[in-house]
Design a protein around this motif. Structure first.
Motif, PDB file in Angstrom:
ATOM      1  N   THR A  62      -5.312  21.399 -46.291  1.00 47.79           N
ATOM      2  CA  THR A  62      -4.964  22.758 -46.706  1.00 47.79           C
ATOM      3  C   THR A  62      -5.879  23.770 -46.032  1.00 47.79           C
ATOM      4  N   GLN A  63      -7.167  23.437 -45.883  1.00 45.76           N
ATOM      5  CA  GLN A  63      -8.087  24.333 -45.193  1.00 45.76           C
ATOM      6  C   GLN A  63      -7.621  24.577 -43.754  1.00 45.76           C
ATOM      7  N   TRP A  64      -7.145  23.517 -43.103  1.00 43.90           N
ATOM      8  CA  TRP A  64      -6.699  23.636 -41.713  1.00 43.90           C
ATOM      9  C   TRP A  64      -5.357  24.343 -41.590  1.00 43.90           C
ATOM     10  N   ILE A  65      -4.351  23.820 -42.273  1.00 45.46           N
ATOM     11  CA  ILE A  65      -2.987  24.294 -42.069  1.00 45.46           C
ATOM     12  C   ILE A  65      -2.850  25.768 -42.443  1.00 45.46           C
ATOM     13  N   GLY A  66      -3.517  26.189 -43.512  1.00 48.33           N
ATOM     14  CA  GLY A  66      -3.439  27.591 -43.918  1.00 48.33           C
ATOM     15  C   GLY A  66      -3.979  28.554 -42.881  1.00 48.33           C
ATOM     16  N   GLU A  67      -4.829  28.069 -41.978  1.00 50.24           N
ATOM     17  CA  GLU A  67      -5.346  28.899 -40.881  1.00 50.24           C
ATOM     18  C   GLU A  67      -4.550  28.688 -39.595  1.00 50.24           C
ATOM     19  N   ILE A  68      -4.302  27.423 -39.240  1.00 48.43           N
ATOM     20  CA  ILE A  68      -3.678  27.086 -37.962  1.00 48.43           C
ATOM     21  C   ILE A  68      -2.229  27.544 -37.903  1.00 48.43           C
ATOM     22  N   ALA A  69      -1.535  27.554 -39.035  1.00 51.53           N
ATOM     23  CA  ALA A  69      -0.148  28.015 -39.061  1.00 51.53           C
ATOM     24  C   ALA A  69      -0.059  29.530 -38.965  1.00 51.53           C
ATOM     25  N   SER A  70      -1.188  30.206 -39.042  1.00 49.18           N
ATOM     26  CA  SER A  70      -1.212  31.667 -39.038  1.00 49.18           C
ATOM     27  C   SER A  70      -1.751  32.191 -37.711  1.00 49.18           C
ATOM     28  N   ASP A  71      -2.069  33.469 -37.700  1.00 46.31           N
ATOM     29  CA  ASP A  71      -2.667  34.095 -36.523  1.00 46.31           C
ATOM     30  C   ASP A  71      -4.183  33.977 -36.518  1.00 46.31           C
ATOM     31  N   ASN A  72      -4.736  33.262 -37.469  1.00 44.04           N
ATOM     32  CA  ASN A  72      -6.196  33.176 -37.588  1.00 44.04           C
ATOM     33  C   ASN A  72      -6.835  32.109 -36.712  1.00 44.04           C
ATOM     34  N   ALA A  73      -6.102  31.043 -36.352  1.00 42.40           N
ATOM     35  CA  ALA A  73      -6.745  29.913 -35.684  1.00 42.40           C
ATOM     36  C   ALA A  73      -5.744  29.120 -34.855  1.00 42.40           C
ATOM     37  N   ILE A  74      -6.273  28.358 -33.900  1.00 48.09           N
ATOM     38  CA  ILE A  74      -5.481  27.361 -33.179  1.00 48.09           C
ATOM     39  C   ILE A  74      -5.959  25.978 -33.608  1.00 48.09           C
ATOM     40  N   ALA A  75      -5.181  24.967 -33.257  1.00 48.19           N
ATOM     41  CA  ALA A  75      -5.501  23.610 -33.705  1.00 48.19           C
ATOM     42  C   ALA A  75      -6.764  23.074 -33.053  1.00 48.19           C
ATOM     43  N   GLY A  76      -6.903  23.242 -31.725  1.00 56.84           N
ATOM     44  CA  GLY A  76      -8.076  22.744 -31.018  1.00 56.84           C
ATOM     45  C   GLY A  76      -8.092  21.234 -30.916  1.00 56.84           C
ATOM     46  N   GLY A 443      -8.264  29.002 -45.497  1.00 60.98           N
ATOM     47  CA  GLY A 443      -6.998  28.321 -45.706  1.00 60.98           C
ATOM     48  C   GLY A 443      -5.953  29.110 -46.463  1.00 60.98           C
ATOM     49  N   LEU A 444      -6.077  30.434 -46.552  1.00 62.81           N
ATOM     50  CA  LEU A 444      -5.157  31.256 -47.337  1.00 62.81           C
ATOM     51  C   LEU A 444      -4.234  32.129 -46.492  1.00 62.81           C
ATOM     52  N   ARG A 445      -4.544  32.339 -45.251  1.00 69.07           N
ATOM     53  CA  ARG A 445      -3.875  33.360 -44.439  1.00 69.07           C
ATOM     54  C   ARG A 445      -2.380  33.105 -44.291  1.00 69.07           C
ATOM     55  N   PHE A 446      -1.958  31.889 -43.967  1.00 72.50           N
ATOM     56  CA  PHE A 446      -0.539  31.633 -43.765  1.00 72.50           C
ATOM     57  C   PHE A 446       0.265  31.979 -45.014  1.00 72.50           C
ATOM     58  N   TRP A 447      -0.237  31.565 -46.174  1.00 71.19           N
ATOM     59  CA  TRP A 447       0.498  31.795 -47.408  1.00 71.19           C
ATOM     60  C   TRP A 447       0.542  33.287 -47.741  1.00 71.19           C
ATOM     61  N   ASP A 448      -0.522  34.020 -47.426  1.00 74.89           N
ATOM     62  CA  ASP A 448      -0.512  35.462 -47.642  1.00 74.89           C
ATOM     63  C   ASP A 448       0.549  36.136 -46.767  1.00 74.89           C
ATOM     64  N   LEU A 449       0.662  35.690 -45.524  1.00 81.44           N
ATOM     65  CA  LEU A 449       1.642  36.292 -44.628  1.00 81.44           C
ATOM     66  C   LEU A 449       3.072  35.975 -45.066  1.00 81.44           C
ATOM     67  N   VAL A 450       3.287  34.760 -45.516  1.00 76.60           N
ATOM     68  CA  VAL A 450       4.632  34.366 -45.954  1.00 76.60           C
ATOM     69  C   VAL A 450       5.044  35.134 -47.203  1.00 76.60           C
ATOM     70  N   ARG A 451       4.176  35.156 -48.200  1.00 77.21           N
ATOM     71  CA  ARG A 451       4.582  35.743 -49.489  1.00 77.21           C
ATOM     72  C   ARG A 451       4.698  37.267 -49.417  1.00 77.21           C
ATOM     73  N   THR A 452       4.013  37.899 -48.463  1.00 77.52           N
ATOM     74  CA  THR A 452       4.107  39.359 -48.319  1.00 77.52           C
ATOM     75  C   THR A 452       5.161  39.777 -47.298  1.00 77.52           C
ATOM     76  N   GLY A 453       5.865  38.800 -46.706  1.00 76.18           N
ATOM     77  CA  GLY A 453       6.913  39.110 -45.740  1.00 76.18           C
ATOM     78  C   GLY A 453       6.422  39.503 -44.369  1.00 76.18           C
ATOM     79  N   LYS A 454       5.147  39.299 -44.084  1.00 74.80           N
ATOM     80  CA  LYS A 454       4.571  39.715 -42.811  1.00 74.80           C
ATOM     81  C   LYS A 454       4.561  38.611 -41.754  1.00 74.80           C
ATOM     82  N   ALA A 455       4.938  37.397 -42.142  1.00 80.25           N
ATOM     83  CA  ALA A 455       4.858  36.279 -41.208  1.00 80.25           C
ATOM     84  C   ALA A 455       5.721  36.472 -39.962  1.00 80.25           C
TER      85      ALA A 455
END
Length: 490
Positions: A62-76, A443-455
């Protein structure tokens, strides 16, 4: 945590993950305990509760996916085929065959299975303190189901019972409203039962239950209820922002006044790549570390979950959170007395020059071998700053902008950032931005973008109507007899 040696199945899928790992119940005789002859004494319930907590240890995904699925991070990582599922998620190219998503599904259901095992026998005996055990267990079930409904939407809802292999093939996916209703019921019970402070380290309490309940309502856009619940956590007065933001991320300063819900980790037991669900340490920190690093302060790691330049540049240069959150490695090396003596390698999975400085391997915080897997750093699932910002968001949505602005500025004042004066839509945008700055790397960024419609406007390759949910793992559909429809678009 205690070792567990009994298979607790919710489905064929969750039963599979429990086979072969060293995290089951130690009972006599080993491996053959009859569940109906268990739960005869309070210690049996305590052990079952410990087992239910144990699946929290898998939080690194969850720590990874919530960042990597967003604009905050890449997988590396070492290469694009090293933990390939994370690279697929980064590029929004994931499908129903993805090891990381399957692990999310199995591990959360394994946690639910352990809670259901305890709950099936909750009335077998009575003893002082049982209500609090049940309250903690129901909190855990709510947390595991919340993870599942965030990722997959409609999921099978199984409560207070174990299922055999034949029953699994007859399970249907439950509507998200039903899953959320069960999550809310479990958290309402937990918050009514548990004390504000639990003296046992790592155990949840009323504040954790209320904060998670407020978050659950926020994720459903039920802002008026969320505001009331989150306000109650703030009004309690038992939490406070830690004055030194930098100190938040050190092992020595954990379980502080900002802690609402942490997942506890230990570096006192070695880890193995053969069973990630068996780890006692936080794998995220080691994997986030600097590849082949030789130098001061940090330890070498695997260069996963690398922050993007976009995230780094989102911070004002005067915001101390930028350099506390994100390690600009080359700038750090250049500032050292002997930079030429420091070296590191770049992974073939992508390189941004930045590293997650909140969860990273540091000298002095390194666990037993294999120390990439054994960081003692707790995962901060909900901290007080998050509560303040969730409350601000809920209040702003319900016409209480003045109070919302106060909570927003409380978070900013802690890091000496100037107070905001916005209102209306501008205030809402300020709150969303503050969530990114304050909580990035957690690990929160992706979910914030989805739930606020900004994704769709923020995440590259994001397809509306598809990527708000992840696909159900195909193997789980197969194990359920092919009775589940796949999520749209996959």
């Amino acid at each position: 945590m205690k070792k567990w040696k009994i298979a607790l199945s919710i489905s064929a899928a969750s039963a599979l993950i429990l086979v072969g790992c060293e995290k089951f119940l130690d009972v006599q005789p080993r491996y053959v305990q009859d569940a109906e002859n268990y739960f005869n004494q309070p210690s049996d319930y305590e052990m079952a509760l410990t087992a239910a907590y144990d699946l929290l240890q898998t939080s690194y995904l969850t720590q990874w996916i919530g960042e990597i699925a967003s604009d905050n991070a890449i997988a590396g990582g070492e290469s694009v085929t090293d933990t390939e599922g994370l690279h697929q998620i980064e590029n929004m190219m994931h499908n129903a065959v993805n090891n990381e998503l399957r692990s999310v599904f199995r591990w959360n259901y394994a946690g639910i299975a352990r809670v259901n095992y305890l709950m099936e026998f909750k009335d077998k005996i009575d003893f002082v303190g049982k209500e609090q055990i049940i309250g903690q267990a129901r909190f855990l079930r709510a947390y595991y189901y919340f993870e599942l409904v965030k990722y997959f939407g409609e999921v099978p809802l199984v409560i207070d019972q174990r299922l055999g292999a034949d029953q699994v093939t007859k399970l249907d996916r439950s509507p998200t409203a039903e899953v959320y209703a069960q999550i809310e019921a479990d958290l309402q019970y937990a918050s009514a039962t548990l004390p504000w402070s639990n003296p046992e380290k790592g155990r949840v309490d009323k504040g954790a239950a209320l904060a998670l309940l407020g978050k659950v309502h926020l994720y459903q856009n039920d802002f008026s209820v969320a505001a009331v619940i989150l306000d109650s956590v703030i009004d309690f007065g038992g939490y406070a922002l830690v004055e030194d933001y930098d100190a938040l991320w050190l092992d020595a300063n954990e379980n502080n006044s900002e802690t609402v819900f942490d997942i506890e980790y230990s570096g006192l037991e070695g880890g193995s790549y053969g069973c990630f669900v068996c780890l006692e340490g936080n794998a995220a920190a080691g994997f986030n570390g600097i590849r082949q690093y030789e130098g001061p302060l940090y330890g070498d790691g695997n260069s996963y979950n690398l922050p993007t330049a976009d995230l780094y540049q989102a911070f004002d240069i005067s915001d101390i959170r930028r350099d506390i959150t994100i390690l600009d490695l080359d700038a750090f090396i250049a500032s050292q007395p002997n930079p030429s003596s420091i070296s590191y390698a770049q992974g073939g999975g992508g390189h941004t020059g930045y590293y997650n400085n909140k969860y990273i391997k540091r000298q002095g915080e390194i666990g037993l071998p294999d120390n990439d897997l054994t960081s003692p750093l707790n995962y901060k699932v909900i901290r007080y700053a998050d509560v303040l910002l969730m409350a601000a968001e809920a209040l702003a949505h319900t016409g209480q902008g003045g109070k919302a602005l106060g909570f927003l500025n409380e978070v900013r004042a802690r890091v000496n950032m100037p107070a905001m004066t916005s209102s209306g839509n501008a205030l809402m945008e300020d709150i969303y931005m503050e969530r990114r700055l304050e909580l990035s790397g957690e690990g929160l960024r992706f979910w914030d973008l989805v739930r606020t419609g900004k994704a769709p406007s923020t995440i590259s390759n994001f397809v509306s109507g598809k990527h708000e949910r992840f696909p159900l793992p195909q193997v789980e559909i197969d194990l359920a007899g092919g009775n589940w429809n796949q999520n749209p678009g996959y």
